[in-house]
Scaffold this motif. Structure first.
Motif, PDB file in Angstrom:
ATOM      1  N   GLU A  98       6.603   6.124   0.458  1.00 43.12           N
ATOM      2  CA  GLU A  98       7.535   6.880   1.290  1.00 43.12           C
ATOM      3  C   GLU A  98       6.954   8.248   1.654  1.00 43.12           C
ATOM      4  O   GLU A  98       6.546   9.020   0.794  1.00 43.12           O
ATOM      5  CB  GLU A  98       8.863   7.080   0.557  1.00 43.12           C
ATOM      6  CG  GLU A  98       9.883   7.847   1.376  1.00 43.12           C
ATOM      7  CD  GLU A  98      11.202   8.011   0.652  1.00 43.12           C
ATOM      8  OE1 GLU A  98      12.115   8.624   1.224  1.00 43.12           O
ATOM      9  OE2 GLU A  98      11.315   7.534  -0.502  1.00 43.12           O
ATOM     10  N   GLY A  99       6.904   8.485   2.973  1.00 41.51           N
ATOM     11  CA  GLY A  99       6.411   9.767   3.457  1.00 41.51           C
ATOM     12  C   GLY A  99       4.899   9.908   3.453  1.00 41.51           C
ATOM     13  O   GLY A  99       4.375  10.965   3.802  1.00 41.51           O
ATOM     14  N   GLN A 100       4.177   8.860   3.058  1.00 42.75           N
ATOM     15  CA  GLN A 100       2.715   8.922   3.001  1.00 42.75           C
ATOM     16  C   GLN A 100       2.128   7.821   3.889  1.00 42.75           C
ATOM     17  O   GLN A 100       2.776   6.820   4.177  1.00 42.75           O
ATOM     18  CB  GLN A 100       2.224   8.705   1.576  1.00 42.75           C
ATOM     19  CG  GLN A 100       2.806   9.647   0.540  1.00 42.75           C
ATOM     20  CD  GLN A 100       2.363   9.275  -0.856  1.00 42.75           C
ATOM     21  OE1 GLN A 100       1.187   9.016  -1.110  1.00 42.75           O
ATOM     22  NE2 GLN A 100       3.314   9.225  -1.784  1.00 42.75           N
ATOM     23  N   ARG A 101       0.867   8.013   4.260  1.00 44.74           N
ATOM     24  CA  ARG A 101       0.133   6.979   4.992  1.00 44.74           C
ATOM     25  C   ARG A 101      -0.344   5.933   4.004  1.00 44.74           C
ATOM     26  O   ARG A 101      -0.909   6.249   2.967  1.00 44.74           O
ATOM     27  CB  ARG A 101      -1.069   7.609   5.716  1.00 44.74           C
ATOM     28  CG  ARG A 101      -2.021   6.613   6.380  1.00 44.74           C
ATOM     29  CD  ARG A 101      -1.385   5.980   7.610  1.00 44.74           C
ATOM     30  NE  ARG A 101      -2.340   5.153   8.344  1.00 44.74           N
ATOM     31  CZ  ARG A 101      -2.577   3.856   8.097  1.00 44.74           C
ATOM     32  NH1 ARG A 101      -1.952   3.239   7.112  1.00 44.74           N
ATOM     33  NH2 ARG A 101      -3.453   3.184   8.825  1.00 44.74           N
ATOM     34  N   TRP A 102      -0.101   4.665   4.312  1.00 41.52           N
ATOM     35  CA  TRP A 102      -0.581   3.598   3.439  1.00 41.52           C
ATOM     36  C   TRP A 102      -2.102   3.593   3.392  1.00 41.52           C
ATOM     37  O   TRP A 102      -2.775   3.968   4.365  1.00 41.52           O
ATOM     38  CB  TRP A 102      -0.162   2.232   3.978  1.00 41.52           C
ATOM     39  CG  TRP A 102       1.295   1.944   3.945  1.00 41.52           C
ATOM     40  CD1 TRP A 102       2.300   2.776   3.566  1.00 41.52           C
ATOM     41  CD2 TRP A 102       1.911   0.721   4.334  1.00 41.52           C
ATOM     42  NE1 TRP A 102       3.503   2.151   3.685  1.00 41.52           N
ATOM     43  CE2 TRP A 102       3.306   0.888   4.150  1.00 41.52           C
ATOM     44  CE3 TRP A 102       1.444  -0.497   4.798  1.00 41.52           C
ATOM     45  CZ2 TRP A 102       4.220  -0.132   4.440  1.00 41.52           C
ATOM     46  CZ3 TRP A 102       2.344  -1.501   5.082  1.00 41.52           C
ATOM     47  CH2 TRP A 102       3.725  -1.327   4.902  1.00 41.52           C
ATOM     48  N   PRO A 103      -2.683   3.133   2.304  1.00 40.30           N
ATOM     49  CA  PRO A 103      -4.127   2.880   2.302  1.00 40.30           C
ATOM     50  C   PRO A 103      -4.484   1.882   3.406  1.00 40.30           C
ATOM     51  O   PRO A 103      -3.751   0.911   3.632  1.00 40.30           O
ATOM     52  CB  PRO A 103      -4.386   2.285   0.908  1.00 40.30           C
ATOM     53  CG  PRO A 103      -3.262   2.808   0.072  1.00 40.30           C
ATOM     54  CD  PRO A 103      -2.077   2.883   0.976  1.00 40.30           C
ATOM     55  N   ALA A 104      -5.574   2.118   4.084  1.00 39.77           N
ATOM     56  CA  ALA A 104      -5.949   1.278   5.225  1.00 39.77           C
ATOM     57  C   ALA A 104      -6.087  -0.188   4.838  1.00 39.77           C
ATOM     58  O   ALA A 104      -5.827  -1.082   5.658  1.00 39.77           O
ATOM     59  CB  ALA A 104      -7.256   1.785   5.837  1.00 39.77           C
ATOM     60  N   GLU A 105      -6.456  -0.463   3.590  1.00 37.85           N
ATOM     61  CA  GLU A 105      -6.646  -1.849   3.169  1.00 37.85           C
ATOM     62  C   GLU A 105      -5.346  -2.641   3.157  1.00 37.85           C
ATOM     63  O   GLU A 105      -5.365  -3.872   3.121  1.00 37.85           O
ATOM     64  CB  GLU A 105      -7.276  -1.880   1.776  1.00 37.85           C
ATOM     65  CG  GLU A 105      -6.441  -1.191   0.708  1.00 37.85           C
ATOM     66  CD  GLU A 105      -7.139  -1.098  -0.632  1.00 37.85           C
ATOM     67  OE1 GLU A 105      -6.548  -0.538  -1.566  1.00 37.85           O
ATOM     68  OE2 GLU A 105      -8.276  -1.581  -0.741  1.00 37.85           O
ATOM     69  N   LEU A 106      -4.210  -1.948   3.226  1.00 30.65           N
ATOM     70  CA  LEU A 106      -2.921  -2.634   3.252  1.00 30.65           C
ATOM     71  C   LEU A 106      -2.442  -2.929   4.674  1.00 30.65           C
ATOM     72  O   LEU A 106      -1.385  -3.549   4.852  1.00 30.65           O
ATOM     73  CB  LEU A 106      -1.859  -1.790   2.532  1.00 30.65           C
ATOM     74  CG  LEU A 106      -2.050  -1.600   1.028  1.00 30.65           C
ATOM     75  CD1 LEU A 106      -1.009  -0.629   0.486  1.00 30.65           C
ATOM     76  CD2 LEU A 106      -1.952  -2.945   0.303  1.00 30.65           C
ATOM     77  N   ASP A 107      -3.198  -2.521   5.665  1.00 29.80           N
ATOM     78  CA  ASP A 107      -2.781  -2.750   7.049  1.00 29.80           C
ATOM     79  C   ASP A 107      -2.885  -4.208   7.447  1.00 29.80           C
ATOM     80  O   ASP A 107      -2.206  -4.657   8.380  1.00 29.80           O
ATOM     81  CB  ASP A 107      -3.624  -1.898   8.010  1.00 29.80           C
ATOM     82  CG  ASP A 107      -3.283  -0.412   7.898  1.00 29.80           C
ATOM     83  OD1 ASP A 107      -2.196  -0.099   7.372  1.00 29.80           O
ATOM     84  OD2 ASP A 107      -4.100   0.414   8.328  1.00 29.80           O
ATOM     85  N   ASP A 108      -3.743  -4.966   6.776  1.00 33.34           N
ATOM     86  CA  ASP A 108      -3.934  -6.383   7.077  1.00 33.34           C
ATOM     87  C   ASP A 108      -3.110  -7.214   6.109  1.00 33.34           C
ATOM     88  O   ASP A 108      -3.377  -7.238   4.903  1.00 33.34           O
ATOM     89  CB  ASP A 108      -5.417  -6.741   6.958  1.00 33.34           C
ATOM     90  CG  ASP A 108      -5.698  -8.201   7.308  1.00 33.34           C
ATOM     91  OD1 ASP A 108      -4.732  -8.954   7.583  1.00 33.34           O
ATOM     92  OD2 ASP A 108      -6.873  -8.586   7.299  1.00 33.34           O
ATOM     93  N   VAL A 109      -2.087  -7.889   6.617  1.00 28.76           N
ATOM     94  CA  VAL A 109      -1.162  -8.618   5.763  1.00 28.76           C
ATOM     95  C   VAL A 109      -1.843  -9.737   4.981  1.00 28.76           C
ATOM     96  O   VAL A 109      -1.332 -10.188   3.948  1.00 28.76           O
ATOM     97  CB  VAL A 109       0.004  -9.183   6.619  1.00 28.76           C
ATOM     98  CG1 VAL A 109      -0.480 -10.309   7.516  1.00 28.76           C
ATOM     99  CG2 VAL A 109       1.162  -9.645   5.748  1.00 28.76           C
ATOM    100  N   SER A 110      -3.011 -10.180   5.435  1.00 25.35           N
ATOM    101  CA  SER A 110      -3.718 -11.261   4.752  1.00 25.35           C
ATOM    102  C   SER A 110      -4.837 -10.765   3.845  1.00 25.35           C
ATOM    103  O   SER A 110      -5.610 -11.562   3.311  1.00 25.35           O
ATOM    104  CB  SER A 110      -4.305 -12.239   5.787  1.00 25.35           C
ATOM    105  OG  SER A 110      -5.241 -11.579   6.633  1.00 25.35           O
TER     106      SER A 110
END
Length: 715
Positions: free
Chosen positions: A344-356
């Motif tokens: 919440e309120g933070q940018r997710w780690p880029a590795e979580l951008d790909d659902v697979s």
């Protein structure tokens, strides 16, 4: 011909080759604007839209190569990406294979049965494709295949079987027998309609009360705003038309104490639920803008307590069955909620951008308990929706709840994350300038890619429709023209600097009708705005009702359309949620508001004079039909307008709840965000005094309007 965008951006004419490439991908290179001027779309816009479709063309050489690729694309696949056909019509399917090879094609039916397809005597010259001499065989799809989701399987000698989705859809959507020839219903923004037991916002318990009350008054449907999910943590987007997903529901609408397990909580836990309710229950009578965040914070406290209490074995089995039925889509949405909560309120780690990705798989394990919680919330919302629909039907409504389907989703929401392969990047959906929104509109929603939809067999569209329709007697599709074409606006461009992108409307409408037919729902398409002439006829021929709003219906001379000239297959209303309630519109509040917000491009006196001419023409038309007394009151004007609409041949007539109680303020002002409290105003009367559900039976104005509509429908 105008080749410069209104903002003055250098247009740059698209070359003939770029225009042909755009046409191959359904990207329009010109259009007619609302003033009747023909406009050419700038080359920069076309290239940006093509890039969002995966076609990057920075030079004319790139364009030439892309033209070759798009021409060969069908020949490079054994079967089409998918096939959507109408039941009762014979169709043909092309099958590509090495020239001289043999092939057999069959249909695997939804119920497990099989049908072998016959090859037709159609000769198509073979051609060289990537160094392989390739031929085309044509097979017939019989007209008697059952409705449903089937699979085409082509077995080419020496190769693995090729497969694609085959959807057999209704030719015309059937209207359920219990729906009368003419019916009327209420239209309400659910969040705004509160009771004394609400938690600061209208919810599904209030929906059940509304459906029951108006069903007893003779209404056959209750149209509500979209109930799509919003952000699970942090500030909640007020607009129900900008959800994080269109498939799942906003748990804000859950009534915690109506969950069965709440009744069996031990005293201390029950007290926690009651204390949470006390924090926000007093807001039900507050005329201030609705505070969704406060209501959700209180409900979250209560829902966490109830969830931790557990369920009986029977209730757990029901939850498990719901989870299995909703499948991977529900799992992905619940995981997105859990991740949004964690970061919440933070940018997710880029590795979580790909659902697979492996990182997302690990997150599923790490956050399993929170995923379970968010799955449970959807199940609870589903059960309370079922209760509301049953209450409406048992009270006499032929259709019951009419759900509303938004055009798209939030660019940073759950669908944008889990459906990244289907949604176009770097694009917002909107509308070109029109008379009421002269700067155009950008709704900031990433559109579905037509090519990706076909490749996926329209699975995401189908699954979303199934969830929304599960407890619906009818479905209103906001901007149904989006099944035909959408106004795509590249990032960095103005709302007036977009272009239309076409969709396979046969497939999109077919999928919609198939899912509606399966649950016996009526479909209404919001077909306002710039509409190609043939589109309305096409929708009517498929059994989809259109939309008529009194203020927008004009005759050839610009006067109010006569009631006998309205379309029959429509939902006809006096107003819409994008205009002030009728009392406010008659008082020119739509002009006042746009003037205050700086949304007018024409001089204020000109706009105001036009509004007064519109009102004068309407009053004259009402007098012509004997619907107005001398020196009518505001209430009598509002009733006369509804009597006028009820005299049309329109199949359905909608009455806005705000008109029934005398509200004057608009729920939404298009073209604004924080400048106006869009989607936040509680239901109130003309003096801005809050109106609660418990008050409705005592409101004489409401009873009078309902009587006028029922009497006019019976004439």
């Amino acid at each position: 011909m105008n080749t410069t965008t209104p903002s003055g951006r250098d247009a740059g004419l698209p070359s003939e080759a770029l225009q042909r490439l755009a046409a191959a991908y359904g990207v329009a290179t010109d259009f007619w604007d609302y003033t009747g001027n023909h406009r050419t779309v700038p080359a920069s816009t076309i290239r940006a839209v093509l890039a969002a479709l995966g076609v990057v063309v920075e030079s004319e050489e790139d364009v030439a190569e892309a033209l070759v690729d798009v021409e060969l694309a069908p020949w490079r696949s054994v079967l089409p990406p998918s096939l959507v056909v109408r039941q009762g019509r014979e169709e043909q399917v092309p099958v590509h294979l090495p020239h001289g090879s043999t092939v057999a094609v069959r249909v695997v039916l939804e119920d497990g049965g099989e049908r072998v397809l016959e090859q037709l005597p159609v000769w198509v010259d073979p051609r060289d494709v990537d160094g392989v001499r390739t031929g085309r065989a044509t097979f017939g799809v019989p007209a008697d295949l059952p409705l449903g989701w089937h699979e085409l399987v082509a077995v080419v000698e020496g190769r693995e079987p090729a497969r694609c989705t085959l959807a057999v859809t209704p030719d015309v959507l059937s209207v359920p027998a219990e729906v009368p020839e003419r019916a009327w219903g209420l239209m309400a923004q659910l969040y705004s309609v509160r009771s004394r037991t609400s938690w600061g916002v209208g919810d599904l318990a209030d929906l059940a009360e509304l459906g029951s009350f108006f069903g007893q008054q003779g209404a056959d449907f209750l149209l509500i705003n979209p109930l799509h999910a919003a952000e699970p943590v942090g500030p909640m987007t007020p607009s129900p038309y900008l959800p994080v997903t269109r498939r799942f529901h906003n748990p804000l609408y859950i009534r915690p104490e109506d969950i069965r397990e709440c009744a069996y909580l031990p005293g201390p836990q029950r007290a926690l639920v009651e204390w949470a309710a006390e924090e926000v229950r007093g807001a039900a009578t507050d005329p201030s803008p609705i505070d969704r965040d406060a209501a959700w914070a209180a409900k979250r406290q209560a829902l966490e307590v109830i969830h931790k209490a557990g369920r009986s074995p029977a209730r757990q089995r029901q939850l498990d069955a719901f989870r299995a039925e909703e499948g991977q889509g529900l799992e992905d949405f619940a995981l997105w909620c859990a991740l949004a909560e964690k970061y919440e309120g933070q940018r997710w780690p880029a590795e979580l951008d790909d659902v697979s990705s492996p990182a997302v798989y690990r997150a599923r394990v790490e956050l399993a308990d929170r995923v379970d919680y968010y799955v449970w919330l959807q199940w609870v919302a589903d059960t309370q929706l079922d209760t509301a629909q049953r209450a409406a039907r048992e009270a006499g409504m032929a259709m019951g709840i009419m759900h509303d389907l938004a055009v798209g989703v939030h660019p940073s929401g759950a669908d944008a994350w889990s459906m990244s392969g289907v949604l176009a990047r770097g694009i917002g959906v909107g509308a070109p300038p029109d008379m009421y929104n002269q700067q155009g509109q950008n709704w900031s929603q990433p559109p579905m890619r037509p090519d990706a939809l076909a490749r996926s067999g329209y699975a995401s569209f189908r699954d979303m429709l199934r969830t929304v329709l599960r407890h619906a007697g009818a479905l209103r599709m906001d901007h149904i023209l989006g099944l035909f074409r959408l106004w795509w606006i590249p990032d960095g461009h103005g709302a007036d600097e977009g272009c239309y992108v076409r969709y396979d409307h046969e497939a999109m409408v077919g999928v919609l009708l198939l899912e509606a037919q399966r649950v016996g729902a009526v479909v209404i398409g919001e077909d306002l705005g710039t509409v190609e002439p043939w589109v309305r006829d096409y929708l009517a021929s498929r059994g989809v009702l259109g939309t008529s709003v009194l203020w927008f219906e004009k005759d050839d001379d610009g006067g109010p359309l006569r009631p006998e000239d309205y379309r029959e297959l429509v939902l006809a209303t006096v107003n819409t949620h994008d205009l002030p309630p009728t009392a406010g519109y008659l008082a020119e509040e739509h002009v006042d508001l746009r003037e205050r917000l700086g949304l007018l491009t024409d001089p204020v006196p000109v706009v105001r004079a036009e509004a007064r001419r519109e009102r004068e023409k309407m009053v004259a038309r009402l007098r012509e039909y004997g619907l107005l007394p001398d020196s009518p009151t505001e209430r009598q004007l509002v009733e006369a307008l509804h009597a006028y609409v009820a005299r049309t041949p329109s199949r359905l007539v909608g009455v806005a709840l705000v008109d029934a109680v005398g509200e004057r303020r608009a729920q939404n002002q298009p073209g604004t965000d924080t400048e106006y409290p869009n989607w936040k105003l509680p239901l109130a009367d003309g003096s801005e005094k809050v109106v609660l559900i418990e008050d409705l039976p005592t409101i004489a104005r409401l009873r009078s309007l309902v009587a006028v509509v029922e009497e006019s429908l019976g004439d």
